[in-house]
Write a protein that holds these residues in place. Structure first.
Motif, mmCIF file in Angstrom:
data_model
loop_
_atom_site.group_PDB
_atom_site.id
_atom_site.type_symbol
_atom_site.label_atom_id
_atom_site.label_comp_id
_atom_site.label_asym_id
_atom_site.label_seq_id
_atom_site.Cartn_x
_atom_site.Cartn_y
_atom_site.Cartn_z
ATOM 1 N N VAL A 1 41.967 -16.591 35.331
ATOM 2 C CA VAL A 1 40.933 -17.587 35.072
ATOM 3 C C VAL A 1 41.625 -18.855 34.580
ATOM 4 C CG1 VAL A 1 38.855 -18.153 33.769
ATOM 5 C CG2 VAL A 1 39.273 -15.778 34.478
ATOM 6 N N GLN A 2 41.565 -19.902 35.381
ATOM 7 C CA GLN A 2 42.226 -21.165 35.033
ATOM 8 C C GLN A 2 41.168 -22.186 34.638
ATOM 9 O OE1 GLN A 2 44.601 -22.261 38.446
ATOM 10 N NE2 GLN A 2 46.286 -20.906 37.841
ATOM 11 N N GLU A 3 41.315 -22.731 33.435
ATOM 12 C CA GLU A 3 40.381 -23.746 32.965
ATOM 13 C C GLU A 3 40.817 -25.127 33.427
ATOM 14 O OE1 GLU A 3 38.363 -22.902 29.139
ATOM 15 O OE2 GLU A 3 40.206 -21.787 28.713
ATOM 16 N N TRP A 4 39.907 -26.089 33.314
ATOM 17 C CA TRP A 4 40.100 -27.409 33.910
ATOM 18 C C TRP A 4 41.394 -28.089 33.492
ATOM 19 C CZ3 TRP A 4 40.206 -31.672 30.620
ATOM 20 C CH2 TRP A 4 39.792 -31.427 29.301
ATOM 21 N N PHE A 5 41.810 -27.909 32.261
ATOM 22 C CA PHE A 5 43.017 -28.593 31.786
ATOM 23 C C PHE A 5 44.302 -27.922 32.279
ATOM 24 C CE2 PHE A 5 41.314 -25.735 28.538
ATOM 25 C CZ PHE A 5 42.366 -24.842 28.361
ATOM 26 N N GLU A 6 44.165 -26.760 32.924
ATOM 27 C CA GLU A 6 45.347 -26.063 33.433
ATOM 28 C C GLU A 6 45.686 -26.447 34.867
ATOM 29 O OE1 GLU A 6 45.479 -21.836 31.145
ATOM 30 O OE2 GLU A 6 43.832 -22.059 32.592
ATOM 31 N N TYR A 7 44.736 -27.070 35.576
ATOM 32 C CA TYR A 7 45.037 -27.473 36.949
ATOM 33 C C TYR A 7 44.447 -28.844 37.284
ATOM 34 C CZ TYR A 7 40.275 -25.862 38.123
ATOM 35 O OH TYR A 7 38.914 -25.682 38.184
ATOM 36 N N GLU A 8 44.253 -29.677 36.257
ATOM 37 C CA GLU A 8 43.859 -31.077 36.413
ATOM 38 C C GLU A 8 42.532 -31.216 37.168
ATOM 39 O OE1 GLU A 8 47.069 -33.140 38.208
ATOM 40 O OE2 GLU A 8 48.420 -32.882 36.493
ATOM 41 N N ALA A 9 41.519 -30.534 36.692
ATOM 42 C CA ALA A 9 40.184 -30.647 37.278
ATOM 43 C C ALA A 9 39.281 -31.440 36.336
ATOM 44 C CB ALA A 9 39.597 -29.260 37.531
ATOM 45 N N ALA A 10 38.046 -31.618 36.736
ATOM 46 C CA ALA A 10 37.080 -32.300 35.879
ATOM 47 C C ALA A 10 36.812 -31.441 34.640
ATOM 48 C CB ALA A 10 35.785 -32.552 36.644
ATOM 49 N N PRO A 11 36.457 -32.061 33.523
ATOM 50 C CA PRO A 11 36.243 -31.303 32.280
ATOM 51 C C PRO A 11 35.209 -30.186 32.429
ATOM 52 C CG PRO A 11 36.351 -33.642 31.819
ATOM 53 C CD PRO A 11 36.338 -33.508 33.313
ATOM 54 N N TYR A 12 35.535 -29.055 31.824
ATOM 55 C CA TYR A 12 34.662 -27.878 31.713
ATOM 56 C C TYR A 12 34.443 -27.153 33.046
ATOM 57 C CZ TYR A 12 33.873 -30.298 27.349
ATOM 58 O OH TYR A 12 34.059 -30.958 26.160
ATOM 59 N N LEU A 13 35.291 -27.425 34.012
ATOM 60 C CA LEU A 13 35.295 -26.619 35.227
ATOM 61 C C LEU A 13 36.368 -25.541 35.103
ATOM 62 C CD1 LEU A 13 34.951 -29.283 38.075
ATOM 63 C CD2 LEU A 13 33.157 -27.910 37.028
ATOM 64 N N PHE A 14 36.198 -24.483 35.834
ATOM 65 C CA PHE A 14 37.236 -23.447 35.880
ATOM 66 C C PHE A 14 37.204 -22.780 37.241
ATOM 67 C CE2 PHE A 14 33.501 -21.044 34.661
ATOM 68 C CZ PHE A 14 33.672 -19.794 35.227
ATOM 69 N N ARG A 15 38.306 -22.147 37.592
ATOM 70 C CA ARG A 15 38.389 -21.429 38.857
ATOM 71 C C ARG A 15 38.985 -20.049 38.621
ATOM 72 N NH1 ARG A 15 43.325 -24.727 41.936
ATOM 73 N NH2 ARG A 15 45.012 -24.098 40.502
ATOM 74 N N ILE A 16 38.735 -19.170 39.572
ATOM 75 C CA ILE A 16 39.194 -17.788 39.466
ATOM 76 C C ILE A 16 40.112 -17.480 40.640
ATOM 77 C CG2 ILE A 16 38.487 -15.363 39.473
ATOM 78 C CD1 ILE A 16 35.858 -16.221 38.198
ATOM 79 N N LEU A 17 41.270 -16.926 40.357
ATOM 80 C CA LEU A 17 42.226 -16.513 41.371
ATOM 81 C C LEU A 17 42.390 -15.010 41.276
ATOM 82 C CD1 LEU A 17 44.971 -19.220 40.649
ATOM 83 C CD2 LEU A 17 42.954 -19.453 42.094
ATOM 84 N N LEU A 18 42.261 -14.324 42.393
ATOM 85 C CA LEU A 18 42.390 -12.875 42.350
ATOM 86 C C LEU A 18 42.877 -12.333 43.678
ATOM 87 C CD1 LEU A 18 39.433 -10.934 43.389
ATOM 88 C CD2 LEU A 18 38.817 -13.168 42.519
ATOM 89 N N GLU A 19 43.415 -11.128 43.609
ATOM 90 C CA GLU A 19 43.882 -10.419 44.800
ATOM 91 C C GLU A 19 43.053 -9.150 44.958
ATOM 92 O OE1 GLU A 19 47.935 -8.139 46.378
ATOM 93 O OE2 GLU A 19 48.082 -9.865 45.027
ATOM 94 N N THR A 20 42.456 -8.964 46.124
ATOM 95 C CA THR A 20 41.587 -7.815 46.349
ATOM 96 C C THR A 20 41.634 -7.403 47.808
ATOM 97 O OG1 THR A 20 39.329 -6.974 46.179
ATOM 98 C CG2 THR A 20 39.576 -9.283 46.757
ATOM 99 N N ASP A 21 41.318 -6.129 48.045
ATOM 100 C CA ASP A 21 41.237 -5.609 49.412
ATOM 101 C C ASP A 21 39.790 -5.415 49.854
ATOM 102 O OD1 ASP A 21 44.004 -5.483 49.584
ATOM 103 O OD2 ASP A 21 44.092 -3.470 48.729
ATOM 104 N N MET A 22 38.832 -5.769 48.997
ATOM 105 C CA MET A 22 37.424 -5.591 49.325
ATOM 106 C C MET A 22 36.958 -6.629 50.355
ATOM 107 S SD MET A 22 35.672 -4.814 45.632
ATOM 108 C CE MET A 22 34.058 -4.720 46.416
ATOM 109 N N ARG A 23 35.899 -6.273 51.075
ATOM 110 C CA ARG A 23 35.290 -7.216 51.994
ATOM 111 C C ARG A 23 34.559 -8.300 51.199
ATOM 112 N NH1 ARG A 23 31.806 -4.550 56.620
ATOM 113 N NH2 ARG A 23 31.667 -6.775 57.077
ATOM 114 N N ILE A 24 34.739 -9.531 51.607
ATOM 115 C CA ILE A 24 34.118 -10.657 50.909
ATOM 116 C C ILE A 24 32.810 -10.979 51.618
ATOM 117 C CG2 ILE A 24 34.422 -13.032 50.151
ATOM 118 C CD1 ILE A 24 37.440 -12.568 50.366
ATOM 119 N N GLU A 25 31.701 -10.566 51.020
ATOM 120 C CA GLU A 25 30.390 -10.776 51.594
ATOM 121 C C GLU A 25 29.568 -11.678 50.690
ATOM 122 O OE1 GLU A 25 28.885 -6.863 51.927
ATOM 123 O OE2 GLU A 25 30.109 -6.331 53.674
#
Length: 217
Positions: A114-138
């Motif tokens: 879980v990367q918050e906005w100040f960790e990847y130079e995004a707009a304030p109070y945004l965050f993104r999720i990075l993950l590795e999975t083998d599940m189908r993305i529906e």
């Protein structure tokens, strides 16, 4: 340490009494009675015995705990995890760790970031999720995840993106071929002309990237 399920009173008797048939019968009866009572007692420990409770009780506990992510169609192992995590997530609602644990549970991952906005130079109070999975993305799965995420994340933060990473183990074969042909031209003056033509064949790979728009809330 002695396991009560395997303990026999005869093992506490003197050697001279262990050969008595009545002592052996009584010892066996007491052991089987103890096993039966312990089996009946285990389900009584409802909150501490989620791993051994029947599925119907686990479903009821999910309602009682207001589990953030729960579906009656989930495998029983996933249901148990969701129930055991529910109270912890209520206590730690609004924290990054709660969001990360929820992501790992829903997408069956063990390395979600879980990367918050100040960790990847995004707009304030945004965050993104990075993950590795083998599940189908529906789309339905993403909607369920966003609904659960709304109950776990803090109110001021907003999800900007989910990046799924897949690892595919496969063998790639790359080949090439050369075709060669020659022509000899003979004239009346015995001058010859030799022509050579070559063709090379090789393979190529295609990279496919798919983007899915997500809607929070």
């Amino acid at each position: 340490m002695i396991n009560l399920r395997d303990c026999e009173p005869m093992s506490l008797m003197p050697e001279a009494l262990r050969g008595d048939e009545q002592i052996q019968a009584i010892s066996h009866a007491l052991r089987e009675t103890a096993r039966m009572l312990l089996t009946k007692i285990d389900p009584v420990t409802v909150y501490a015995g989620v791993d051994i409770l029947p599925e119907q009780i686990v479903d009821l506990l999910a309602v009682e705990f207001r589990a953030q992510y729960y579906d009656t169609s989930l495998p029983i192992t996933e249901k148990r995890k969701a129930v055991k995590k529910a109270l912890l997530w209520h206590c730690r609602a609004g924290t990054v760790s709660a969001v990360r644990e929820l992501t790992d549970l829903v997408w069956r991952s063990d390395s979600a970031q879980v990367q918050e906005w100040f960790e990847y130079e995004a707009a304030p109070y945004l965050f993104r999720i990075l993950l590795e999975t083998d599940m189908r993305i529906e789309e339905e799965k993403i909607e369920d995840f966003l609904a659960a995420l709304w109950k776990v994340k803090n109110t001021r933060s907003h999800l900007e993106a989910i990046a799924f990473k897949r690892k595919i183990n496969q063998i790639l074969y790359v080949g090439a071929a050369v075709q060669s042909c020659g022509h000899i031209i003979i004239t009346d003056v015995w001058h010859d002309k030799y022509e050579t033509q070559k063709e090379v064949y090789h393979g190529a790979a295609v990279l496919n990237i798919q983007r899915i728009r997500i809607r929070e809330g």
